[in-house]
Design a protein around this motif. Sequence first.
Motif, PDB file in Angstrom:
ATOM      1  N   LYS B  11     -96.696   9.703 -60.695  1.00 51.32           N
ATOM      2  CA  LYS B  11     -98.198   9.119 -60.307  1.00 51.32           C
ATOM      3  C   LYS B  11     -97.224   9.331 -58.613  1.00 51.32           C
ATOM      4  CE  LYS B  11    -100.007   4.116 -58.513  1.00 51.32           C
ATOM      5  NZ  LYS B  11     -99.770   3.222 -59.148  1.00 51.32           N
ATOM      6  N   ARG B  12     -96.709   9.663 -58.396  1.00 51.30           N
ATOM      7  CA  ARG B  12     -96.601  10.545 -57.383  1.00 51.30           C
ATOM      8  C   ARG B  12     -94.618  10.737 -56.598  1.00 51.30           C
ATOM      9  NH1 ARG B  12     -96.393   3.805 -53.977  1.00 51.30           N
ATOM     10  NH2 ARG B  12     -94.331   4.028 -54.409  1.00 51.30           N
ATOM     11  N   ASP B  22     -93.314   5.080 -58.458  1.00 49.71           N
ATOM     12  CA  ASP B  22     -93.460   5.938 -58.253  1.00 49.71           C
ATOM     13  C   ASP B  22     -93.982   6.392 -59.580  1.00 49.71           C
ATOM     14  OD1 ASP B  22     -92.832   6.407 -56.094  1.00 49.71           O
ATOM     15  OD2 ASP B  22     -90.571   6.484 -56.407  1.00 49.71           O
ATOM     16  N   LEU B  67     -98.044  16.126 -60.734  1.00 52.16           N
ATOM     17  CA  LEU B  67     -98.121  14.521 -60.579  1.00 52.16           C
ATOM     18  C   LEU B  67     -99.297  13.907 -61.719  1.00 52.16           C
ATOM     19  CD1 LEU B  67     -98.595  14.831 -56.984  1.00 52.16           C
ATOM     20  CD2 LEU B  67     -97.074  13.440 -57.880  1.00 52.16           C
TER      21      LEU B  67
END
Lengths: 334, 334
Positions: B11-12, B22, B67
Amino acid sequence: MAETNLQILLKRRPQGAPVPGDFDIVESAVPQPGAGEVLVRAKFLSLDPYMRGRMSDAKSYSKPVELGAVMEGQTAGEVVASNHPGFAPGDQVLGGFGWQRYSVRPGAALFKMGGDSAPLSASLGVLGMPGLTAWKGLEDIGEPKAGETVVVGAASGAVGQVVGQIAKIRGCRVVGVAGGKDKCDYAVKELGFDACLDHRGDLKAQLAEACPNGIDVYWENVGGDLQAAVLPRMNDFGRVVVCGLIAEYNDTVARPGPNLRLVLVKRLRIQGFIVSDKDGWARYPGFRQQMVAWMGEGRMKFREDIVQGLRNAPEAFIGLLQGKNFGKLVIAVD
Amino acid sequence: MAETNLQILLKRRPQGAPVPGDFDIVESAVPQPGAGEVLVRAKFLSLDPYMRGRMSDAKSYSKPVELGAVMEGQTAGEVVASNHPGFAPGDQVLGGFGWQRYSVRPGAALFKMGGDSAPLSASLGVLGMPGLTAWKGLEDIGEPKAGETVVVGAASGAVGQVVGQIAKIRGCRVVGVAGGKDKCDYAVKELGFDACLDHRGDLKAQLAEACPNGIDVYWENVGGDLQAAVLPRMNDFGRVVVCGLIAEYNDTVARPGPNLRLVLVKRLRIQGFIVSDKDGWARYPGFRQQMVAWMGEGRMKFREDIVQGLRNAPEAFIGLLQGKNFGKLVIAVD
């Protein structure tokens, strides 16, 4: 020719940079050779950065010089008297006689010169320990391939000039690093390097320009800021030949080194060596023959910085650690 | 068996240590295989420290995971449907399917398992990428000789346990380093290491006691304080196999590394590698055959830390970077 011996002794261990007071200069009687021994009068004394290590008692690959002992060093000289069947007065010989005019050594510790046309002093530099160091380090660790980029620190020094020229012969792009315009001009115009960077300038920017395809082999003679600027530009599978760290020899506290993430991510090989490792001097004859041939073809040039007078050795050595010499530093022993 | 796909996405990018936020856990439709493709249902997912690198966009040996994309990872699973003549439903296969339940891959990207008696999950550990990593790194860089001392970081981990056991088979003294008494007991009592040091204790003193003859090979899985304690004890001509730096993967600023004077003085070789370098997986068949034979003789043991449920993968991975696993970390995919 003087009739006394002249010797330079280690008086005390330097704190940081050596100073003249760390040495003693003494006169003494000329020694006499015993059975199987040879008396040699030095003509040339080699001064090399590794000697800084011998002055300290920090653990290193060789024992330190004892306080009050003659400084170690390799010398080229002439036999004066011989009790060994292999040597006669007038023979030119090479050996580790130290910083002194006369020395007595077993015949087995001498190497007789004169089989080719090379000048005697060259056997302390391009054809000696520094030259063989360059040869072995490139062959065993650097393994430069045609088209690769090789960066050489201390490019106009005894080892650096040979490293760069062999790498050129192997078809590499060779980028030297040296101190000042004169040395850089010499590396490019005389030795044929593709570029030479002045380490007094912005190394990072200069390296980026001179090594557009990254760096495959870094010949580490220097350490310090140059090392820090070079390593991030290494290519995958690059080789770092750790031969010397002259910029750090006078440090009293070790600087931080490279984080090994770079070694992992780029799969670098960082390896130290000294010329006497493994097969020692066994490759010397083949090395010398090839080097003399290259010299005859004009493909292997060399520059010596010859300082007259053994009494000047301490000052010359101090200057060597500051990069004041230009070419292989040799003392002409008076 | 679930009829939807379950996927874990990046996700990040983590700042320092990864946190559950994350990752994204999503359900989606089961994909359908196209021409020449195979649909695989994962049974086991391997979690390995290198994945931390894939979560960052810092330059590394592989591209980062994008991402929103499925986290990369190696998986062992079963063929559900096949449009490739080499695979049929029920075949057990190995491949890089990522952190997901179902995946579609070209048949050429799969490796069919089942030629020997080893359990499927072992092909992600002792018989998989971590095992081959140990095998290749020792063969190509470590070169352990009988009687030498080998120090292995993360000794009970997926790579460390294999490194230590191969070094024992080669006749070396093997000293592991691990976190806590249980892991150390396992390394000594089960794997047969000569000693295992708890890195939470005084490493310098423990190393001095456990390695009275110095260290010839250091298998670097860890970095940080362990690296700093080991390197000064390396013997001349020692080899440092840089395989991982798990203690540093969450650092946001690189730590200083070793000063290279040590490399010069001791003529060390410090070299990084990853399993896919050079001949890649070409040595896998010979490796697997030998390892299975050793397993049969009781000379190659392994321990797995199997976590149930794909949804637990983020938490298990976060724990892996903190040393919370005990043995090769594997997710049993539900």
